[in-house]
Design a protein around this motif. Sequence first.
Motif, PDB file in Angstrom:
ATOM      1  N   TYR A 370       0.820  -1.212   0.000  1.00 61.40           N
ATOM      2  CA  TYR A 370       0.000   0.000   0.000  1.00 61.40           C
ATOM      3  C   TYR A 370       0.857   1.267   0.000  1.00 61.40           C
ATOM      4  O   TYR A 370       1.872   1.345   0.672  1.00 61.40           O
ATOM      5  N   GLY A 371       0.414   2.214  -0.803  1.00 61.09           N
ATOM      6  CA  GLY A 371       0.937   3.574  -0.744  1.00 61.09           C
ATOM      7  C   GLY A 371       2.391   3.778  -1.145  1.00 61.09           C
ATOM      8  O   GLY A 371       3.187   2.849  -1.232  1.00 61.09           O
ATOM      9  N   CYS A 372       2.690   5.036  -1.421  1.00 60.77           N
ATOM     10  CA  CYS A 372       4.059   5.452  -1.715  1.00 60.77           C
ATOM     11  C   CYS A 372       4.459   6.337  -0.550  1.00 60.77           C
ATOM     12  O   CYS A 372       3.976   7.463  -0.415  1.00 60.77           O
ATOM     13  N   TRP A 373       5.290   5.797   0.284  1.00 64.35           N
ATOM     14  CA  TRP A 373       5.472   6.343   1.628  1.00 64.35           C
ATOM     15  C   TRP A 373       6.511   7.457   1.698  1.00 64.35           C
ATOM     16  O   TRP A 373       7.643   7.287   1.231  1.00 64.35           O
ATOM     17  N   TRP A 374       6.111   8.600   2.277  1.00 66.20           N
ATOM     18  CA  TRP A 374       7.015   9.638   2.748  1.00 66.20           C
ATOM     19  C   TRP A 374       7.957  10.130   1.651  1.00 66.20           C
ATOM     20  O   TRP A 374       7.563  10.888   0.803  1.00 66.20           O
ATOM     21  N   TYR A 375       9.206   9.689   1.601  1.00 70.07           N
ATOM     22  CA  TYR A 375      10.126  10.168   0.567  1.00 70.07           C
ATOM     23  C   TYR A 375       9.803   9.579  -0.807  1.00 70.07           C
ATOM     24  O   TYR A 375      10.413   9.962  -1.797  1.00 70.07           O
ATOM     25  N   CYS A 376       8.865   8.630  -0.838  1.00 73.28           N
ATOM     26  CA  CYS A 376       8.406   8.111  -2.137  1.00 73.28           C
ATOM     27  C   CYS A 376       7.143   8.833  -2.579  1.00 73.28           C
ATOM     28  O   CYS A 376       6.621   8.559  -3.658  1.00 73.28           O
ATOM     29  N   ASN A 377       6.626   9.720  -1.719  1.00 75.15           N
ATOM     30  CA  ASN A 377       5.370  10.393  -2.040  1.00 75.15           C
ATOM     31  C   ASN A 377       5.629  11.668  -2.858  1.00 75.15           C
ATOM     32  O   ASN A 377       5.264  12.767  -2.454  1.00 75.15           O
ATOM     33  N   ASN A 378       6.319  11.491  -3.971  1.00 78.07           N
ATOM     34  CA  ASN A 378       6.601  12.568  -4.917  1.00 78.07           C
ATOM     35  C   ASN A 378       6.149  12.078  -6.284  1.00 78.07           C
ATOM     36  O   ASN A 378       6.323  10.897  -6.589  1.00 78.07           O
ATOM     37  N   PRO A 379       5.595  12.985  -7.111  1.00 75.96           N
ATOM     38  CA  PRO A 379       5.012  12.515  -8.376  1.00 75.96           C
ATOM     39  C   PRO A 379       5.896  11.571  -9.194  1.00 75.96           C
ATOM     40  O   PRO A 379       5.435  10.544  -9.667  1.00 75.96           O
ATOM     41  N   SER A 380       7.188  11.912  -9.325  1.00 77.43           N
ATOM     42  CA  SER A 380       8.020  11.065 -10.197  1.00 77.43           C
ATOM     43  C   SER A 380       8.144   9.647  -9.632  1.00 77.43           C
ATOM     44  O   SER A 380       8.169   8.665 -10.375  1.00 77.43           O
ATOM     45  N   ILE A 381       8.198   9.547  -8.324  1.00 75.12           N
ATOM     46  CA  ILE A 381       8.383   8.217  -7.724  1.00 75.12           C
ATOM     47  C   ILE A 381       7.042   7.479  -7.633  1.00 75.12           C
ATOM     48  O   ILE A 381       6.978   6.261  -7.818  1.00 75.12           O
ATOM     49  N   ILE A 382       5.975   8.222  -7.380  1.00 75.79           N
ATOM     50  CA  ILE A 382       4.643   7.581  -7.384  1.00 75.79           C
ATOM     51  C   ILE A 382       4.401   6.952  -8.759  1.00 75.79           C
ATOM     52  O   ILE A 382       3.901   5.836  -8.880  1.00 75.79           O
ATOM     53  N   ARG A 383       4.791   7.692  -9.766  1.00 81.97           N
ATOM     54  CA  ARG A 383       4.597   7.199 -11.133  1.00 81.97           C
ATOM     55  C   ARG A 383       5.321   5.861 -11.337  1.00 81.97           C
ATOM     56  O   ARG A 383       4.762   4.874 -11.765  1.00 81.97           O
ATOM     57  N   GLU A 384       6.592   5.882 -10.969  1.00 86.55           N
ATOM     58  CA  GLU A 384       7.424   4.692 -11.176  1.00 86.55           C
ATOM     59  C   GLU A 384       6.894   3.491 -10.371  1.00 86.55           C
ATOM     60  O   GLU A 384       6.766   2.381 -10.887  1.00 86.55           O
ATOM     61  N   ILE A 385       6.571   3.746  -9.108  1.00 88.07           N
ATOM     62  CA  ILE A 385       6.136   2.639  -8.242  1.00 88.07           C
ATOM     63  C   ILE A 385       4.778   2.100  -8.697  1.00 88.07           C
ATOM     64  O   ILE A 385       4.556   0.884  -8.760  1.00 88.07           O
ATOM     65  N   THR A 386       3.861   3.007  -9.024  1.00 86.47           N
ATOM     66  CA  THR A 386       2.523   2.552  -9.406  1.00 86.47           C
ATOM     67  C   THR A 386       2.584   1.730 -10.693  1.00 86.47           C
ATOM     68  O   THR A 386       1.922   0.688 -10.819  1.00 86.47           O
ATOM     69  N   LYS A 387       3.397   2.180 -11.602  1.00 82.86           N
ATOM     70  CA  LYS A 387       3.538   1.454 -12.876  1.00 82.86           C
ATOM     71  C   LYS A 387       4.092   0.050 -12.629  1.00 82.86           C
ATOM     72  O   LYS A 387       3.574  -0.946 -13.121  1.00 82.86           O
TER      73      LYS A 387
END
Length: 466
Positions: A370-387
């Motif tokens: 679940y979720g893109c936590w803290w230092y991962c909660n930035n658009p570029s990283i959310i994009r990468e992780i969600t994909k």
Amino acid sequence: QQDSIQLVVAAEVQRAVGIDLHTHLLPPTHGPLCLWGIDELLTYHYLVAEYFITAPASMTPKLFYSLPKQKQADTIWKALFIDRLPLSEACRGIVTTLKSLGLQNEWERRSLKAIRAFYATFRNDGVEGAERFCEHVFANSGIEYSIMTNIPFDPNEEMYWKPKRASYSTRFRSALRVDPLLAGDKPTIEAALRSSGYDITLESARQYLRDWCETMKPEYMMASTPHDFVIPEGTLASVSYKQKNTVDSNALKEPFAFVPAVASHAANCSPPEDEAPSIIDEQSDFLSQVLMPVCEELDLPVALKIGAHRGVNPGLKAAGDGVVAFADAGMIARLCTRFPKVRFLATFLSRNNQHEACVLASKFRNLHLYGCWWYCNNPSIIREITKMRMEFLGTAFTAQHSDARVVDQLLYKWPHSRAVIAKVVAEEFVKLMESGCMQITRRQVRDEVQNLFRGSYEQFMKKSLV
Ligand code: RAT
Ligand code: ZN
């Protein structure tokens, strides 16, 4: 057709009503613990950390924290919003929030005074005003309810639960945070047991948890694991807390002094359960002897947040937490194997752990990402992780949680995330169509999107593991 799928996905992501799986928000009935308003927004620890990147040498963290909250907010406003453009994710969040509250003009004029005047109209109505404000925020961020972080070990919070649990808004649900159990923090555990009148035994620690569950009725237990949390391979019965017993504690104050997870620490583990002493002592293994049995007994999941290194710059307080630690993701596999009846929700702080996390989530039916936590909660990283997650798991994961500490933050964290998630989901649908799946209905899009915002979590919470 590709254009239309993009529009449909964007619309469905926009309208999806989600559950915010992890926040630090507390309800207005928790009085001063419910944070909202411009001064709380501006003194969010992400912004404090950013302010100190360029702060003058005369402004030490000690001096900063000695200022009244309004002065702290003034200082950050000037430095990050007047002297510079608010380009970072946390800064941009303030702009989005103000716009969402209809304060675009006040923002354009950089009038903190006018913004404060807006908030005063709610604040003047006490708890009722706070409730009204919260309601507005939840309705406008498309969140049905948020899950709090409730810490029984924190005396400030305890008074809102005991002797009698205050009734609070249905916009909030509880999660019982038990970090000291994962950190093997014996002094904190003992102090909590003692001050609540329990004996210092493992059974009392279990009872303490059961009693708090009875009071808080949590959706799940949760903890952020210490950065060097290890479950040695082959010794599934126990956990080792290396730094407590074996590592020079000064070394751990160095930002990069991570100690690799090695099996030799198995030597520090507790004896197997049948020989376990009932008195709490140095060998007590609070994870397998206290937390896991209670989770099994009450069928409560555990949400783990993995990979934060606390107190990297202690002077900055909460703003100084968190060099991102590459974690031993294998420990999740060990937990899932050893406790098949316990549901584990997991999120990792390190970008480097995300790939392994996806693979593990496809191996264990008792694991949910679940979720893109803290230092991962930035658009570029959310994009990468969600994909990456969609490529591995379809929509069998929860795309995001806000981690909000200030109620108003829901007004930016969710729209910012939705914008990224919508693009990724649309791309995946386009790929599917290009592969030959041409007949996709709006209903199917809606269901898949819904999975990402709540459905997969709800299914995971209901699924039978026995
Ligand atoms: O994102 C944060 O606000 C962090 O400071 C932590 O609180 C983290 O989210 C956590 O729950 O440990
Ligand atoms: Zn958090």
